[in-house]
Design an enzyme around this catalytic site. Structure first.
Site, PDB file in Angstrom:
ATOM      1  N   LYS A 123      13.691 -57.593 -27.465  1.00  0.00           N
ATOM      2  CA  LYS A 123      13.660 -57.419 -28.802  1.00  0.00           C
ATOM      3  C   LYS A 123      15.015 -57.188 -29.496  1.00  0.00           C
ATOM      4  O   LYS A 123      15.600 -56.193 -29.014  1.00  0.00           O
ATOM      5  CB  LYS A 123      12.802 -56.366 -29.223  1.00  0.00           C
ATOM      6  CG  LYS A 123      11.555 -56.681 -29.542  1.00  0.00           C
ATOM      7  CD  LYS A 123      10.544 -55.771 -29.907  1.00  0.00           C
ATOM      8  CE  LYS A 123       9.840 -55.739 -31.147  1.00  0.00           C
ATOM      9  NZ  LYS A 123       8.936 -54.548 -31.459  1.00  0.00           N
TER      10      LYS A 123
HETATM   11  C1  E4P Z   1       6.181 -54.699 -33.007  1.00  0.00           C
HETATM   12  O1  E4P Z   1       6.727 -55.329 -32.454  1.00  0.00           O
HETATM   13  C2  E4P Z   1       6.677 -53.745 -34.067  1.00  0.00           C
HETATM   14  O2  E4P Z   1       7.692 -52.947 -33.606  1.00  0.00           O
HETATM   15  C3  E4P Z   1       5.528 -52.818 -34.855  1.00  0.00           C
HETATM   16  O3  E4P Z   1       4.217 -53.840 -35.015  1.00  0.00           O
HETATM   17  C4  E4P Z   1       5.908 -52.159 -36.026  1.00  0.00           C
HETATM   18  O4  E4P Z   1       4.717 -51.356 -36.594  1.00  0.00           O
HETATM   19  P1  E4P Z   1       4.663 -50.444 -37.556  1.00  0.00           P
HETATM   20  O5  E4P Z   1       5.116 -50.788 -38.777  1.00  0.00           O
HETATM   21  O6  E4P Z   1       3.385 -50.034 -37.794  1.00  0.00           O
HETATM   22  O7  E4P Z   1       5.638 -49.340 -36.956  1.00  0.00           O
END
Ligand code: E4P
Length: 272
Positions: free
Chosen positions: A96
């Protein structure tokens, strides 16, 4: 639409795979912190490499996203290569990378995420481009060769509400068509809701036949899951709490009770 579990908690991940509904896993530094804090209470000598290896094993070849924590171009590239090398044998690690690692407007690092994705693509290391808040960010990430782009639906809904001084209830449904204030539809740079962002990313990437898949992220409730599917998102990553809500309906419980009451014993004898 594929369903990923948005968690670094091995217990939740294991359960989602046991239920047979998980097609992948996404983690981020905050989710990892939460999971490590929980598991360190049980085992203060938690071995993180073993822990992540176990998650990758549970995922049985399906994509698991692990995020870089470095923010410079060289730092992100080095860390991405290290993560890839550490867990290479599983063949299912996606690195990521933030679309833009800058902390503020005046930083000069805005395009470093794109550069790193491009270099990792050349090395055949798969990437999930994170923190997508505009369709043009998704377009650039796709052009750089990202395997996934992650538009953050819930955080856009929160941002539109906060910017317009509206109360934020994170789990409440935010209309796909946007919210009105003084007869005007609220928006962020033309994006009226998180799902609108997901849809615009899907439209653009489909239009040009990119291989990049849209991964709807930051989803807070089951309606957003439905809406992600309706707008053609390739993947939705869901917190465990949202996954657990997906099968519930009072009429389903009622139907089960009534059918159970009506069972004909001869039928059971014949079929058991
Ligand atoms: C996924 O890849 C993201 O990091 C995650 O969905 C973020 O979610 P949040 O906005 O609820 O922290």
């Amino acid at each position: 639409m594929k369903i990923f579990i948005d968690s670094a908690d091995i217990d939740e991940i294991k359960q989602a795979y046991e239920w047979g509904i998980a097609d992948g896993v996404t983690t981020n530094p905050s989710l990892l912190k939460k999971a490590v804090t929980k598991h360190k209470k049980k085992n203060k000598n938690l071995n993180l490499k073993n822990y992540i290896n176990q998650i990758l094993k549970i995922a049985k070849g399906s994509p698991v996203s692990l995020e870089v924590t470095e923010t410079s171009k060289t730092g992100m590239l080095k860390q991405a290569k290290n993560i890839h090398k550490l867990f290479k044998s599983h063949k299912n690690v996606y690195i990521k990378i933030p679309i833009n690692p800058a902390f503020k407007e005046s930083d000069t690092t805005h395009f470093d995420g794109i550069t790193v994705i491009k270099q990792l693509t050349k090395l055949k290391i798969k990437t999930n481009c994170t923190l997508i808040f505009t369709p043009e960010q998704a377009l650039l990430a796709a052009k750089a060769g990202a395997s996934f782009v992650s538009p953050f639906a819930g955080r856009i809904d929160d941002f539109i509400r906060v910017s317009n001084k509206l109360k934020v209830d994170k789990t409440a449904h935010y209309p796909v068509w946007g919210m009105q204030k003084k007869d005007k539809t609220l928006h962020d740079n033309g994006i009226v809701s998180g799902i609108d962002l997901v849809e615009q990313c899907v439209t653009i990437l489909k239009h040009y036949n990119f291989k990049t898949q849209v991964l709807a992220a930051s989803l807070r409730n089951t309606r957003q899951v439905r809406e992600s599917a309706m707008v053609g998102s390739d993947i939705a990553t869901l917190p465990f709490t949202v996954i657990k809500e997906m099968l519930k309906h009072q009429k389903t419980y009622e139907g089960m009770k009534n059918f159970t009451k009506d069972i004909v014993p001869e039928y059971v004898k014949l079929t058991k």
